[in-house]
Design a protein around this motif. Structure first.
Motif, PDB file in Angstrom:
ATOM      1  N   LEU A  36       0.832  -1.205   0.000  1.00 32.53           N
ATOM      2  CA  LEU A  36       0.000   0.000   0.000  1.00 32.53           C
ATOM      3  C   LEU A  36       0.870   1.260   0.000  1.00 32.53           C
ATOM      4  N   ALA A  37       1.916   1.271   0.815  1.00 37.60           N
ATOM      5  CA  ALA A  37       2.819   2.425   0.867  1.00 37.60           C
ATOM      6  C   ALA A  37       3.510   2.649  -0.478  1.00 37.60           C
ATOM      7  N   GLN A  38       3.946   1.572  -1.128  1.00 38.41           N
ATOM      8  CA  GLN A  38       4.597   1.703  -2.437  1.00 38.41           C
ATOM      9  C   GLN A  38       3.616   2.276  -3.459  1.00 38.41           C
ATOM     10  N   MET A  39       2.371   1.826  -3.388  1.00 40.78           N
ATOM     11  CA  MET A  39       1.347   2.320  -4.316  1.00 40.78           C
ATOM     12  C   MET A  39       1.029   3.791  -4.063  1.00 40.78           C
ATOM     13  N   ASP A  40       0.988   4.184  -2.801  1.00 42.87           N
ATOM     14  CA  ASP A  40       0.725   5.580  -2.448  1.00 42.87           C
ATOM     15  C   ASP A  40       1.843   6.479  -2.989  1.00 42.87           C
ATOM     16  N   LEU A  41       3.077   6.053  -2.811  1.00 41.62           N
ATOM     17  CA  LEU A  41       4.210   6.824  -3.339  1.00 41.62           C
ATOM     18  C   LEU A  41       4.138   6.947  -4.857  1.00 41.62           C
ATOM     19  N   ALA A  42       3.836   5.841  -5.532  1.00 38.74           N
ATOM     20  CA  ALA A  42       3.767   5.852  -6.991  1.00 38.74           C
ATOM     21  C   ALA A  42       2.587   6.691  -7.478  1.00 38.74           C
ATOM     22  N   GLY A  43       1.437   6.570  -6.817  1.00 39.63           N
ATOM     23  CA  GLY A  43       0.267   7.339  -7.216  1.00 39.63           C
ATOM     24  C   GLY A  43       0.465   8.831  -7.034  1.00 39.63           C
ATOM     25  N   ALA A  44       1.280   9.197  -6.067  1.00 34.99           N
ATOM     26  CA  ALA A  44       1.553  10.599  -5.818  1.00 34.99           C
ATOM     27  C   ALA A  44       2.347  11.243  -6.955  1.00 34.99           C
ATOM     28  N   THR A  45       3.101  10.465  -7.694  1.00 32.23           N
ATOM     29  CA  THR A  45       3.943  11.022  -8.755  1.00 32.23           C
ATOM     30  C   THR A  45       3.127  11.780  -9.807  1.00 32.23           C
ATOM     31  N   PRO A  46       2.119  11.167 -10.438  1.00 33.95           N
ATOM     32  CA  PRO A  46       1.348  11.963 -11.406  1.00 33.95           C
ATOM     33  C   PRO A  46       0.506  13.055 -10.741  1.00 33.95           C
ATOM     34  N   ALA A  47       0.102  12.836  -9.483  1.00 37.68           N
ATOM     35  CA  ALA A  47      -0.652  13.880  -8.769  1.00 37.68           C
ATOM     36  C   ALA A  47       0.233  15.107  -8.548  1.00 37.68           C
ATOM     37  N   PRO A  68      -1.030 -12.772  -3.618  1.00 36.59           N
ATOM     38  CA  PRO A  68       0.036 -12.383  -2.690  1.00 36.59           C
ATOM     39  C   PRO A  68       1.329 -12.060  -3.447  1.00 36.59           C
ATOM     40  N   VAL A  69       2.200 -11.310  -2.794  1.00 35.70           N
ATOM     41  CA  VAL A  69       3.529 -11.010  -3.324  1.00 35.70           C
ATOM     42  C   VAL A  69       4.522 -11.775  -2.466  1.00 35.70           C
ATOM     43  N   SER A  70       5.508 -12.371  -3.102  1.00 36.76           N
ATOM     44  CA  SER A  70       6.509 -13.160  -2.392  1.00 36.76           C
ATOM     45  C   SER A  70       7.852 -12.451  -2.371  1.00 36.76           C
ATOM     46  N   VAL A  71       8.683 -12.838  -1.428  1.00 32.81           N
ATOM     47  CA  VAL A  71      10.040 -12.300  -1.348  1.00 32.81           C
ATOM     48  C   VAL A  71      10.736 -12.570  -2.674  1.00 32.81           C
ATOM     49  N   GLY A  72      11.380 -11.551  -3.202  1.00 33.74           N
ATOM     50  CA  GLY A  72      12.110 -11.673  -4.463  1.00 33.74           C
ATOM     51  C   GLY A  72      11.316 -11.270  -5.684  1.00 33.74           C
ATOM     52  N   ASP A  73       9.987 -11.166  -5.550  1.00 33.93           N
ATOM     53  CA  ASP A  73       9.183 -10.726  -6.692  1.00 33.93           C
ATOM     54  C   ASP A  73       9.520  -9.274  -7.029  1.00 33.93           C
ATOM     55  N   GLU A  74       9.547  -8.973  -8.317  1.00 25.95           N
ATOM     56  CA  GLU A  74       9.688  -7.592  -8.761  1.00 25.95           C
ATOM     57  C   GLU A  74       8.283  -7.022  -8.882  1.00 25.95           C
ATOM     58  N   VAL A  75       8.026  -5.928  -8.193  1.00 24.04           N
ATOM     59  CA  VAL A  75       6.710  -5.293  -8.204  1.00 24.04           C
ATOM     60  C   VAL A  75       6.805  -4.026  -9.051  1.00 24.04           C
ATOM     61  N   SER A  76       5.965  -3.948 -10.080  1.00 20.28           N
ATOM     62  CA  SER A  76       5.882  -2.769 -10.936  1.00 20.28           C
ATOM     63  C   SER A  76       4.564  -2.078 -10.640  1.00 20.28           C
ATOM     64  N   ILE A  77       4.615  -0.768 -10.476  1.00 23.61           N
ATOM     65  CA  ILE A  77       3.416  -0.014 -10.114  1.00 23.61           C
ATOM     66  C   ILE A  77       3.106   1.004 -11.205  1.00 23.61           C
ATOM     67  N   TYR A  78       1.868   0.942 -11.661  1.00 23.27           N
ATOM     68  CA  TYR A  78       1.374   1.810 -12.718  1.00 23.27           C
ATOM     69  C   TYR A  78       0.359   2.777 -12.121  1.00 23.27           C
ATOM     70  N   ALA A  79       0.404   4.030 -12.536  1.00 24.10           N
ATOM     71  CA  ALA A  79      -0.504   5.038 -11.993  1.00 24.10           C
ATOM     72  C   ALA A  79      -0.982   5.947 -13.111  1.00 24.10           C
ATOM     73  N   GLU A  80      -2.288   6.258 -13.077  1.00 24.84           N
ATOM     74  CA  GLU A  80      -2.885   7.101 -14.109  1.00 24.84           C
ATOM     75  C   GLU A  80      -3.931   8.014 -13.478  1.00 24.84           C
ATOM     76  N   VAL A  81      -3.840   9.300 -13.766  1.00 25.68           N
ATOM     77  CA  VAL A  81      -4.847  10.256 -13.292  1.00 25.68           C
ATOM     78  C   VAL A  81      -6.158   9.940 -14.001  1.00 25.68           C
ATOM     79  N   ILE A  82      -7.223   9.773 -13.200  1.00 21.44           N
ATOM     80  CA  ILE A  82      -8.535   9.486 -13.796  1.00 21.44           C
ATOM     81  C   ILE A  82      -9.513  10.642 -13.610  1.00 21.44           C
ATOM     82  N   HIS A  83      -9.189  11.584 -12.724  1.00 21.09           N
ATOM     83  CA  HIS A  83     -10.052  12.749 -12.549  1.00 21.09           C
ATOM     84  C   HIS A  83      -9.281  13.846 -11.802  1.00 21.09           C
ATOM     85  N   ALA A  84      -9.516  15.081 -12.223  1.00 19.50           N
ATOM     86  CA  ALA A  84      -8.957  16.227 -11.511  1.00 19.50           C
ATOM     87  C   ALA A  84     -10.090  17.203 -11.235  1.00 19.50           C
TER      88      ALA A  84
END
Length: 133
Positions: A36-47, A68-84
């Motif tokens: 969740l923290a990683q997603m919040d950081l990534a989502g903040a970038t386009p904001a 679930p995510v396991s140790v060693g998995d590479e997690v890629s996070i995508y973020a897109e503004v959907i409304h302003a």
């Protein structure tokens, strides 16, 4: 899940990180709060880019954990503004995992959610987005 896309978005991810042992919960899976923290950081970038400055996270809607995510998995996070709005920005955020060394087509969506950020001024008060003053 039947509604899970077969492939990650065609855009570049906002962030990539490798899940480490220190990020696990007592069951040995990656802790949802870490993700969740990683997603919040990534989502903040386009904001932040749209607001041209500081923003604060004010809400998270519809967080769904698909896998679930396991140790060693590479997690890629995508973020897109959907409304302003006048002061707020809603960003759709998806996290995808793949075992390191696997091709990108082996990625699996693990979670998604919609984050709401509010542009704030130096006094931490809401401010209008550029062009919406």
């Amino acid at each position: 899940m039947s509604d899970t896309p077969a492939y990650p978005p065609e855009t570049q991810p906002v962030g990539r990180i490798v899940a480490m042992p220190a990020d696990t919960n007592p069951e040995g899976d990656i802790f949802g709060g870490w993700l969740l923290a990683q997603m919040d950081l990534a989502g903040a970038t386009p904001a932040f880019e749209l607001a041209r400055g500081r923003c604060a996270t004010v809400a998270l809607d519809g967080m769904v954990f698909h896998q679930p995510v396991s140790v060693g998995d590479e997690v890629s996070i995508y973020a897109e503004v959907i409304h302003a709005g006048r002061t707020s920005i809603r960003v759709s955020v998806e996290a995808w995992k793949r075992a390191r060394g696997q091709p990108q087509v082996a990625s699996v969506r693990v979670t998604q959610g919609v984050f709401t950020y509010v542009a704030i001024d130096e006094n931490r008060k809401p401010r209008a987005l550029p062009g919406k003053e």
